[in-house]
Scaffold this motif. Structure first.
Motif, PDB file in Angstrom:
ATOM      1  N   ALA A  94      90.732  40.337  16.711  1.00  0.00           N
ATOM      2  CA  ALA A  94      91.344  39.250  17.470  1.00  0.00           C
ATOM      3  C   ALA A  94      90.820  39.287  18.900  1.00  0.00           C
ATOM      4  O   ALA A  94      90.547  40.356  19.445  1.00  0.00           O
ATOM      5  N   LYS A  96      91.684  38.217  22.800  1.00  0.00           N
ATOM      6  CA  LYS A  96      92.780  37.835  23.685  1.00  0.00           C
ATOM      7  C   LYS A  96      92.246  36.814  24.703  1.00  0.00           C
ATOM      8  O   LYS A  96      91.504  37.166  25.612  1.00  0.00           O
ATOM      9  N   TRP A 111      92.469  29.308  16.856  1.00  0.00           N
ATOM     10  CA  TRP A 111      93.280  29.679  15.690  1.00  0.00           C
ATOM     11  C   TRP A 111      93.988  30.996  15.964  1.00  0.00           C
ATOM     12  O   TRP A 111      93.405  31.925  16.531  1.00  0.00           O
ATOM     13  N   PHE A 112      95.270  31.079  15.569  1.00  0.00           N
ATOM     14  CA  PHE A 112      96.071  32.278  15.829  1.00  0.00           C
ATOM     15  C   PHE A 112      96.423  33.052  14.556  1.00  0.00           C
ATOM     16  O   PHE A 112      97.321  33.888  14.574  1.00  0.00           O
ATOM     17  N   SER A 116      98.653  28.622  12.231  1.00  0.00           N
ATOM     18  CA  SER A 116      98.963  28.300  13.625  1.00  0.00           C
ATOM     19  C   SER A 116      97.670  28.131  14.426  1.00  0.00           C
ATOM     20  O   SER A 116      96.803  28.995  14.398  1.00  0.00           O
ATOM     21  N   TYR A 117      97.569  27.012  15.143  1.00  0.00           N
ATOM     22  CA  TYR A 117      96.386  26.808  15.970  1.00  0.00           C
ATOM     23  C   TYR A 117      96.672  25.788  17.069  1.00  0.00           C
ATOM     24  O   TYR A 117      97.600  24.980  16.992  1.00  0.00           O
ATOM     25  N   PRO A 130     103.224  26.675  14.814  1.00  0.00           N
ATOM     26  CA  PRO A 130     103.181  27.992  15.460  1.00  0.00           C
ATOM     27  C   PRO A 130     104.221  28.957  14.888  1.00  0.00           C
ATOM     28  O   PRO A 130     105.412  28.655  14.830  1.00  0.00           O
ATOM     29  N   PHE A 132     104.958  32.791  15.734  1.00  0.00           N
ATOM     30  CA  PHE A 132     104.604  33.939  16.564  1.00  0.00           C
ATOM     31  C   PHE A 132     105.684  35.019  16.555  1.00  0.00           C
ATOM     32  O   PHE A 132     105.542  36.040  17.227  1.00  0.00           O
ATOM     33  N   TYR A 151      99.366  37.125  19.546  1.00  0.00           N
ATOM     34  CA  TYR A 151      99.864  36.045  20.408  1.00  0.00           C
ATOM     35  C   TYR A 151     101.364  35.869  20.254  1.00  0.00           C
ATOM     36  O   TYR A 151     101.930  36.062  19.179  1.00  0.00           O
ATOM     37  N   LYS A 321      97.061  36.715   8.056  1.00  0.00           N
ATOM     38  CA  LYS A 321      98.210  37.150   8.845  1.00  0.00           C
ATOM     39  C   LYS A 321      99.360  37.664   7.989  1.00  0.00           C
ATOM     40  O   LYS A 321     100.008  38.658   8.339  1.00  0.00           O
ATOM     41  N   ILE A 352      90.543  35.224  15.141  1.00  0.00           N
ATOM     42  CA  ILE A 352      91.819  34.902  15.780  1.00  0.00           C
ATOM     43  C   ILE A 352      91.653  34.955  17.303  1.00  0.00           C
ATOM     44  O   ILE A 352      91.130  35.916  17.848  1.00  0.00           O
ATOM     45  N   GLY A 353      92.070  33.890  17.970  1.00  0.00           N
ATOM     46  CA  GLY A 353      92.004  33.821  19.419  1.00  0.00           C
ATOM     47  C   GLY A 353      90.689  33.336  19.986  1.00  0.00           C
ATOM     48  O   GLY A 353      90.587  33.099  21.199  1.00  0.00           O
TER      49      GLY A 353
END
Length: 372
Positions: A94, A96, A111-112, A116-117, A130, A132, A151, A321, A352-353
């Motif tokens: 990932a 940050k 994209w998380f 989620s994005y 989302p 989180f 995130y 995830k 991710i991220g």
């Protein structure tokens, strides 16, 4: 004596059953379970052409479970499945990213993990599904993979539009959306899902709630089309009281398709014909199983869905995830790799991220005039 013993056993069974019923009622009354539609919203639902016999229905017959297994048996097999390979042994990669520092005039996607994005399109920020905090009623029931939890709500920038595709726990997280409440311009969701948001204290005037094939223009030069998907809904004991959907976002320079969750069906080709030139399609890839092949896209159907839409670029989500199916955690990544091998498709495969710049959609400049 026999009758007394039998009576005592029946009494104990009755007490246990009653206690279980009371416990279930208490649990589903907790705020994170949301609330079933009521009042004028329920009246609007009952007038929907997609609502029949007390439930929303798919366009095509879509049994939740296939074969001769009951839903309860399928759930038990899922809960007690072989856990090997379902979760990564090492941390998920990932990046940050300081999302607050994103240039507001840049068109990007971040994209998380899972579904989620964040999208930036023509100066607007759109946050999709989302999750989180927890992808289940309680966080301990299905913890995110290590690294995929990089995130949190406080790291999100203010967003113009929060898009929710349906009310399942892994797409609509109570804690996440309530923590973001003061930084959301408007909520865009399928018909019935707005009841959860009102129950959680959101201003009804900021909720844009749509049925399939309805559209809204919640902002200047921004149009959202609510479109079919092949799935189901529900957060508690009752299913399909709110709608599930995909969405097409139109800005002055782009068309972006948000696929949500759902199985392959004729709606993909219909959407592709209705909206030619989709710039980016975000498609479900993961948490599938042959037992529920009608309500989740199977790997062999992913390329067909992409071709049906005729999208210029594809990004896959719903993976990396949570472990919500029996396949290996990294199988969807291999599906995306195989999809990218198709030279007619352009597949984005971000970490991710990672900030992914969306391709320029401006027309090519005309060639220089030939000398006389």
């Amino acid at each position: 004596m026999f009758k007394n013993k039998r009576g005592r056993k029946m009494g104990i069974l009755l007490i246990i059953t009653l206690a279980a019923a009371i416990a279930a009622a208490v649990i589903v009354s907790l705020p994170q379970f949301g609330r079933l539609p009521r009042g004028e919203r329920l009246g609007r639902i009952q007038r929907s052409p997609n609502y029949r016999d007390g439930q929303f229905r798919n366009l095509e017959a879509s049994p939740m479970m296939t074969g001769d297994k009951s839903r309860i048996r399928g759930m038990l097999e899922f809960l007690f499945r072989d856990k090997e390979g379902l979760r990564p042994e090492t941390e998920i990669p990932a990046i940050k990213t300081d999302l607050h520092a994103l240039a507001p005039d840049s068109d990007v996607a971040v994209w998380f993990g899972h579904s989620s994005y964040l999208l930036q399109l023509d100066g607007r920020r759109i946050l999709v599904d989302p999750v989180f905090r927890a992808g289940a009623p309680y966080a301990f029931l299905n913890k995110p993979f290590k690294g995929a939890d990089a995130y949190r709500p406080e790291q999100m920038p203010d967003v113009d539009y929060l898009v929710i595709t349906h009310d399942h726990w892994d797409h609509l997280d109570y804690r996440t959306v309530t923590e973001l409440k003061g930084r959301i311009g408007k909520v865009i969701c399928p018909l019935g899902v707005g009841e959860h948001f009102e129950y959680w204290g959101f201003d009804p005037a900021k909720i844009v709630e749509l049925d399939w094939n309805e559209q809204a223009a919640p902002g200047d030069s921004f149009t959202v089309h609510c479109l079919p998907s092949r799935h189901f809904s529900g957060r508690g004991l009752k299913s399909n009281r709110s709608l599930w959907a995909s969405f097409l976002l139109q800005t002055p320079s782009r068309q972006v398709y948000i696929g949500g969750d759902g199985g392959y069906g004729r709606h993909f080709a219909e959407i592709g014909r209705r909206f030619p030139g989709i710039d980016l399609a975000v498609l479900e890839n993961g948490q599938y199983n042959e037992a529920w092949k009608y309500i989740h896209t199977m790997p062999g159907q992913l390329a067909q869905a992409a071709h049906d839409l005729g999208a210029k670029h594809i990004m896959t989500v719903h993976h990396s995830k949570f472990a919500l199916a029996k396949h290996r955690w990294d199988e969807p990544l291999k599906n995306a790799e195989a999809l990218a091998a198709d030279s007619t498709l352009h597949v984005l495969r971000p970490v991710i991220g990672e900030v992914v710049a969306l391709p320029d959609t401006s027309p090519a400049p005309p060639p220089d005039a030939e000398p006389a």
